[in-house]
Design a protein around this motif. Sequence first.
Motif, short mmCIF file in Angstrom:
data_model
loop_
_atom_site.label_atom_id
_atom_site.label_comp_id
_atom_site.label_asym_id
_atom_site.label_seq_id
_atom_site.Cartn_x
_atom_site.Cartn_y
_atom_site.Cartn_z
N ALA A 281 8.87 1.86 -7.75
CA ALA A 281 9.84 2.99 -7.36
C ALA A 281 8.97 3.70 -6.43
O ALA A 281 9.57 4.53 -5.77
N ASP A 282 7.69 3.57 -6.22
CA ASP A 282 7.14 4.28 -5.04
C ASP A 282 7.11 3.71 -3.59
O ASP A 282 6.76 4.32 -2.62
N VAL A 283 7.69 2.58 -3.37
CA VAL A 283 7.87 2.05 -2.12
C VAL A 283 8.91 2.59 -1.24
O VAL A 283 10.29 2.81 -1.76
N THR A 284 8.94 2.65 -0.09
CA THR A 284 9.97 3.34 1.03
C THR A 284 9.73 2.17 2.22
O THR A 284 8.91 1.43 2.47
N PRO A 285 10.98 2.18 2.99
CA PRO A 285 10.79 1.51 4.41
C PRO A 285 9.45 1.77 5.04
O PRO A 285 8.92 1.00 5.71
N GLU A 286 9.23 3.01 5.19
CA GLU A 286 8.14 3.65 5.71
C GLU A 286 6.75 3.00 5.54
O GLU A 286 5.80 2.27 6.28
N ASN A 287 6.51 3.10 4.03
CA ASN A 287 4.89 2.50 3.78
C ASN A 287 5.02 1.06 3.66
O ASN A 287 4.05 0.39 3.69
N VAL A 288 6.25 0.28 3.38
CA VAL A 288 6.07 -0.92 3.39
C VAL A 288 5.79 -1.44 5.00
O VAL A 288 4.87 -2.33 5.00
N THR A 289 6.42 -0.73 5.87
CA THR A 289 6.18 -1.27 7.19
C THR A 289 4.71 -0.94 7.34
O THR A 289 4.04 -1.93 8.26
N ARG A 290 4.35 0.20 7.09
CA ARG A 290 3.04 0.51 7.52
C ARG A 290 1.86 -0.45 7.07
O ARG A 290 0.84 -0.90 7.30
N ALA A 291 2.11 -0.64 5.69
CA ALA A 291 1.31 -1.78 4.79
C ALA A 291 1.42 -3.00 5.56
O ALA A 291 0.03 -3.63 6.05
N LYS A 292 2.45 -3.39 6.15
CA LYS A 292 2.45 -4.72 6.98
C LYS A 292 1.82 -4.82 8.15
O LYS A 292 1.16 -5.66 8.49
N ILE B 134 14.23 -6.90 -2.59
CA ILE B 134 14.18 -8.07 -1.62
C ILE B 134 14.80 -7.16 -0.16
O ILE B 134 14.39 -7.81 0.94
N ASP B 135 15.61 -6.32 -0.36
CA ASP B 135 16.23 -5.68 1.11
C ASP B 135 14.75 -4.86 1.77
O ASP B 135 14.84 -5.02 2.99
N LEU B 136 13.88 -4.49 0.86
CA LEU B 136 12.66 -3.81 1.55
C LEU B 136 11.56 -5.03 2.10
O LEU B 136 10.92 -4.46 2.95
N GLY B 137 11.83 -6.01 1.66
CA GLY B 137 11.01 -7.14 2.46
C GLY B 137 9.59 -6.96 1.87
O GLY B 137 8.80 -7.34 2.60
N VAL B 138 9.37 -6.76 0.62
CA VAL B 138 7.91 -7.01 0.21
C VAL B 138 7.54 -8.44 0.23
O VAL B 138 8.28 -9.25 0.20
N ASP B 139 6.08 -8.68 -0.02
CA ASP B 139 5.69 -9.92 0.02
C ASP B 139 5.94 -10.73 -1.31
O ASP B 139 6.38 -11.61 -1.52
N ALA B 140 5.82 -9.73 -2.52
CA ALA B 140 5.79 -10.57 -3.74
C ALA B 140 6.43 -9.58 -4.67
O ALA B 140 6.19 -8.33 -4.67
N ILE B 141 7.09 -10.03 -5.95
CA ILE B 141 7.59 -9.12 -6.81
C ILE B 141 6.99 -9.61 -8.19
O ILE B 141 7.14 -10.83 -8.57
N VAL B 142 6.55 -8.69 -8.91
CA VAL B 142 5.83 -9.18 -10.29
C VAL B 142 6.82 -8.59 -11.27
O VAL B 142 7.54 -7.59 -11.28
N SER B 143 7.30 -9.58 -12.07
CA SER B 143 8.39 -9.45 -13.08
C SER B 143 8.02 -9.87 -14.54
O SER B 143 7.47 -11.01 -14.72
N ASP B 144 8.51 -9.49 -15.61
CA ASP B 144 8.42 -9.81 -16.75
C ASP B 144 9.59 -11.13 -16.92
O ASP B 144 9.51 -11.62 -17.90
N TYR B 145 10.57 -11.34 -16.16
CA TYR B 145 11.58 -12.02 -16.02
C TYR B 145 11.55 -12.86 -14.73
O TYR B 145 12.45 -12.60 -13.96
#
Lengths: 312, 312
Positions: B253-264, B285-296
């Motif tokens: 819930a803490d990620v934004t387009p800005e901080n994802v872009t900055r991190a990359k 998926i839309d934000l283009g993260v590198d990986a998703i941690v999930s219980d499912y």
Amino acid sequence: MMAFQQVEAFRGGENLIRVVGHRGARGVLPENSLIGFDFSLSIGVPLLEFDVVLTADDVPVITHNHRLHSASFRDGNGLFLTGEEPKVSSLTYEQIRQFDIGRLDGHSAYGQRFPDQAQIDDVRVPRLLDLLDLVDDPKYGDAHLMLELKSDPDLAHDALYRENFVRRVLGDVRGKGLSSRAVLHSFDWNLLAECQRQAPDMPSSYLTQLPDNADDVGEDSSKSVCPDFRGRRDEIPNLVKQAGGSLWCPYFADVTPENVTRAKELGLCVVVWTVNEHEDIGRMIDLGVDAIVSDYPGRVQRQLSESGFRWQ
Amino acid sequence: MMAFQQVEAFRGGENLIRVVGHRGARGVLPENSLIGFDFSLSIGVPLLEFDVVLTADDVPVITHNHRLHSASFRDGNGLFLTGEEPKVSSLTYEQIRQFDIGRLDGHSAYGQRFPDQAQIDDVRVPRLLDLLDLVDDPKYGDAHLMLELKSDPDLAHDALYRENFVRRVLGDVRGKGLSSRAVLHSFDWNLLAECQRQAPDMPSSYLTQLPDNADDVGEDSSKSVCPDFRGRRDEIPNLVKQAGGSLWCPYFADVTPENVTRAKELGLCVVVWTVNEHEDIGRMIDLGVDAIVSDYPGRVQRQLSESGFRWQ
């Protein structure tokens, strides 16, 4: 009538309702796959329901539909099948195992029913023999098989076809010495009569579904081979008993307090399918069925556990 | 700064988003259990996130909370723990392995979060060594570990505790020759600094969670050890980079387009947790993260697949 030890593996009791993994655990893993069967067995659900169809070269293979299901069969390029689905009975086992069944097409109506199913590559249609090998592992010594014979609707009228189909299936089961851990399960009462003729030492399990229930989206319908019990819902247990059945396996929406009670009076084991929703599972627990067939065996374990029931 | 090959296993790309099994596959199987890790690996999800805590006799064991979690720990009589939960750090490994973690108390608030989790008997808290043995199997040669060091909030201020904790964990990982397949992951920036001191050859993974997000029901909170980034959400990637991080693992819930872009831009690999709902997975998926941690993990595979993404 003889008592069959195999039936007792499916019988419930005081605070005991069994759980049966449907096609392995279709909600979690590719249906009718060895990895799905292994999952069910490894979580302490030793009862497996699955579907057997005969190939063109008379190999019993484990798959549900009579045709390769385009929602889950991919070709050598990894693409889901398009166009007319070929019949299993028209292909050899070698041809069938070229297809990969490890994924589900999420754009298909069928695929949308199972949004949590893992997507795996290089999963093949197993032969019945492959599953028999798996349950022959000593760690799965309590495994029992609810082996559904899917009679091809185009051939089901042919007594020679039925004789051969049953003989091939029994050949595999007896060859592995596992007839004492399998029940023979079908919607087709003629086929079950043939099973009783060839295998008097194995119990018959009668699947039923009232025709007023809608077919499951994206699956072969059983209605062409199942007798029509319209208006006779509470008579079904008597008819199953008369036909020589040991287990009665109704669609879960068809059971009533009356017909469950009647079935139990007749000594039938009542195994309901396919129960996936919380509310429906609760109703089956309240009705006191012997066993619940589910695509989500872990979910049923959880709900049984919370209700003070065990499953083994 | 050196490039770490381990990080690349978590990095996404064109039509590629990785899936990480959270505590194995908590939605499906008992969390932080070998059977859960094996499930995740066997469905083609080779990236495992899990939690390591030190016992009284300095054995790194895999469990989330600092105290035995009464929602999932049962005693020798099969009963869920009641009363004050004992601390992991007060018990030896031998004492801890007396408890069975194979079931979840459906009457607890925590248990209600995972209604599909299978209920198994005789499942024990694994040692870190047990998981290292599992991933050492050649068939799991592509497995990579996101090893979370859970610093005991009562001891985290103690530099000697941190030195010993990290040393014990590294002893196991190096002893098995698996340091090239693990990243060191924590909310505790002091502990990560110690990791960098002792293991300059291993990447650090910085977990963050803004304090305005509610804690997960029934779990230890990380807030006592995680720096407070209130009002600085889009600065976090810079801070992680400055601290020597290779991966940034924000609460989803803490990620934004800005901080994802900055991190990359900074070369950080962005791994979001714990993403279980369809809509949230879609947003990641839309934000283009590198990986998703999930219980499912199966659910994430399905959704990636439908969106035209691969995960390997």
